[in-house]
Design an enzyme around this catalytic site. Structure first.
Site, PDB file in Angstrom:
ATOM      1  N   VAL A 143     -64.975  88.522  39.869  1.00  0.00           N
ATOM      2  CA  VAL A 143     -64.973  87.147  39.366  1.00  0.00           C
ATOM      3  C   VAL A 143     -64.755  86.278  40.617  1.00  0.00           C
ATOM      4  CG1 VAL A 143     -63.736  85.631  37.815  1.00  0.00           C
ATOM      5  CG2 VAL A 143     -64.324  87.858  36.989  1.00  0.00           C
ATOM      6  N   LYS A 144     -65.629  85.463  40.739  1.00  0.00           N
ATOM      7  CA  LYS A 144     -65.352  84.539  41.935  1.00  0.00           C
ATOM      8  C   LYS A 144     -64.502  83.338  41.522  1.00  0.00           C
ATOM      9  CE  LYS A 144     -68.925  83.701  44.625  1.00  0.00           C
ATOM     10  NZ  LYS A 144     -70.217  83.179  45.139  1.00  0.00           N
ATOM     11  N   ILE A 145     -63.462  82.989  42.362  1.00  0.00           N
ATOM     12  CA  ILE A 145     -62.786  81.841  42.343  1.00  0.00           C
ATOM     13  C   ILE A 145     -62.471  81.042  43.554  1.00  0.00           C
ATOM     14  CG2 ILE A 145     -60.099  81.514  41.887  1.00  0.00           C
ATOM     15  CD1 ILE A 145     -60.023  83.991  39.968  1.00  0.00           C
TER      16      ILE A 145
END
Length: 374
Positions: A143-145
């Site tokens: 998951v890209k944050i």
């Protein structure tokens, strides 16, 4: 290092660099092109961003049938974007699952971005990260944050939940230190809660070419021979000094304790590696950052260029640290404010991704209205 004749990507992979593709579309998945890149071009991971999805949906007709069904069901724009993107990423995760299994989870990864409009809202970012993780439901998802100040707390919380993360939009050395700290804090939280740390993975996407674009634009008006002599050097220097920070954390007592529990060290990922200045070699941000234990995610054009004529230098990155520090000392003497440069790049990065996300929504909304109208 073994030399693979006429296969520069094999040489890059053999040097210890994980070759990832910065692109994803249903066309890539359904045409078999992704399978071919994995088999023939040593691709072992994929990153995505809102710009990539916006382009895929705007120019691809493979979404038409699914869009029609969603329109008939009265799906909202937000829900439709969520379904389309998670479906594509889930499919890519399944294609890359053999790589994930073969590499004990190190590679075979596919990244999916939290809505960048939430970049300054930690709680909302955490909620959306959990939703994406549950919806894709594949262990090789990242998951890209975004690495905003607010994103740091979200990274710690999500890692603590046992969710693997790609921290994106990292430009600053100080922020990179904070990103590493947020990751370790998340691992410590997960450990206290009894989670299996061997299952948690992370990369930090350190953006490269945009640094040169910004710094070069400040050097050109100065115009002196000293200023022109450091053009095109800031991005590589920044990335190399980031790697030195990575090494310092890897040698720390704090990391040593976590490693004893089976934790995996967050890897540097070189992003924005396509060359924006045609005066520079088109593979420079790949060849000059061929550092063992790192990831290089490339747009298709850069991947093809490296496959054609890329090289892997013999220089050890540790031998470049002093020269990298000298670049920034010279930039400071020339009046270039590093802190302002990286702060500007972070703001612009979030804005560009948010604009692309909005464009994605507009594209999807337009198609839903057309299809609902018959």
């Amino acid at each position: 290092m073994t030399t693979h004749h006429n296969d520069p990507l094999a040489d890059l992979s053999a040097s210890g660099v994980s070759v990832w593709l910065d692109d994803l579309s249903r066309e890539l998945l359904e045409s078999g092109d992704l399978d071919a890149l994995i088999a023939d071009k040593h691709v072992v991971g994929i990153t995505t961003n809102p710009t990539i999805f916006a382009s895929a949906l705007a120019h691809g007709d493979r979404y038409e049938a699914q869009l029609r069904k969603l329109a008939e069901a009265g799906s909202s724009v937000e829900d439709t974007v969520f379904v389309l993107t998670t479906d594509d990423v889930r499919s890519a995760c399944q294609v890359l699952r053999p790589v994930y299994d073969r590499t004990d989870g190190v590679d075979g990864r596919v990244s999916l971005e939290v809505d960048p409009g939430l970049a300054h809202d930690a709680a909302a970012t955490v909620d959306r990260a959990r939703e994406l993780w549950a919806a894709v439901d594949e262990p090789n998802l990242l998951v890209k944050i975004p690495a905003t100040a607010e994103g740091l707390a979200a990274i710690t919380a999500v890692i603590g939940d046992g969710i693997s993360v790609n921290v994106t939009l990292v430009f600053s050395l100080d922020r990179y230190r904070e990103v590493l700290d947020a990751y370790l804090t998340g691992l410590e939280k997960a450990d206290l809660e009894g989670r299996d740390l061997t299952a948690i993975h992370s990369v930090a996407s350190f953006f490269v070419s945009r640094v040169d674009t910004r710094v070069d634009a400040l050097l050109d008006p100065i115009g002196t021979s000293r200023a022109l002599a450091v053009k095109g050097k800031a991005a590589l220097a920044n990335a190399r000094l980031a790697h030195r920070i990575h090494e310092e954390v890897a040698a720390s007592a704090r990391w040593d304790r976590l490693a004893g529990t089976g934790a995996r060290l967050q890897r540097p990922l070189w992003a924005s590696t396509g060359v924006k200045n045609p005066d520079y070699p088109d593979t420079v941000y790949v060849s000059e950052l061929a550092i063992p234990g790192t990831v290089n995610t490339m747009p298709g054009s850069t991947l093809a260029a490296f496959a054609d004529h890329g090289t892997v230098p013999a220089t050890r990155v540790q031998d470049t640290y002093a020269a990298a520090a000298d670049v920034f000392a010279e930039l400071a003497r020339l009046g270039i404010d590093y802190d302002d440069v990286v702060a500007t790049l972070e703001r612009e990065g979030v804005r560009k991704f948010t604009d692309s996300w909005d464009e994605l929504g507009k594209t999807v909304g337009g198609r839903l209205r057309q299809l609902a109208a018959g």
